[in-house]
Motif scaffolding. Structure first.
Motif: not given
Length: 247
Positions: A44, A48, A51-52, A197
């Motif tokens: 975290y 990111k 975002r994932h 991602e």
């Protein structure tokens, strides 16, 4: 149901912690919940993670919506035109029974490494249970529908909207509930096959780096998302069941 589920999760965490400590399991084989949570917190802060999560969620929602719409429309067509259903069924069954882990690489070759192949794969696995639910719901009591529509002097559209659709509603939502679990699986397969991602990508990265805590953490997150997704469909079903009941 949600409270029972939460209680079950807590019991699982307690049992997991006890097994790790009592049997002195090495962290590289089975890290404890604290280690997994620490790794999630690390992702975290440094990778990111939100975002994932957003990428995976957007793929699931988009694919699920497209698959549901296609399933409902196809179900209406198949229920009305049995010849079209007989013609299309072999192709649909071949597509559904083909291993999704084999379809994913083809979609990546055709559509690239972006979100599109994942969305298409999720739509494919969502389509069949929703379509089957729609067909079953419309055909159940078909004779009664016709008789009631004649008595009420309803147009074909009025008959569909006020009688047939409410009757098919429970079967469609049952198909959607099944599709939620299939959609999660398809999203992970698509991201494992090729992505830069998403939670499946992080899971794959953890596997390549032999980071068991990351792998378990991503599995936990994906399971929680799948559970939440299922509960959303159940909430929709409970909220709408009164509205669609036949008078």
């Amino acid at each position: 149901m949600i409270l029972r589920g939460i209680a079950g999760l807590i019991a699982t965490l307690v049992l997991w912690t006890a097994v790790v400590h009592l049997f002195n399991v090495p962290a590289y084989l089975l890290p404890g919940p604290v280690e997994v949570l620490s790794r999630i917190a690390f992702l975290y802060e440094n990778a990111k993670l939100l975002r994932h999560i957003g990428v995976t969620l957007s793929e699931i929602v988009a694919g699920f919506v497209f698959g549901t719409i296609a399933g409902i429309l196809s179900g209406v067509v198949f229920a009305r035109l049995p010849r079209v259903e007989r013609f299309s069924t072999p192709l649909i069954l071949l597509l559904q029974t083909a291993p999704k882990i084999a379809i994913a690489p083809l979609l990546l070759l055709w559509l690239g490494i972006g979100p599109t192949p994942k969305i298409v794969l999720i739509a494919i696995v969502t389509f069949f249970p929703v379509m089957q639910g729609m067909v079953t719901g419309l055909r159940y009591g078909e004779g009664s529908f016709r008789d009631l529509a004649k008595v009420l002097k309803l147009s074909p559209w009025q008959s569909f909207w006020h009688i047939e659709l409410p009757s098919a509603h429970p079967a469609v939502l049952a198909g959607m509930a099944v599709a939620t679990t299939l959609a999660m699986t398809a999203a992970v397969i698509g991201e494992l096959m090729g992505a830069n991602e998403g939670l499946g990508y992080l899971l794959s990265s953890g596997q390549e780096n032999s980071d068991t805590a990351v792998v378990i953490g991503m599995v936990v997150l994906l399971s929680l998302i799948g559970w939440a997704f299922y509960e959303v469909i159940e909430l929709i079903r409970r909220c709408s069941i009164g509205r669609f009941q036949l008078n």
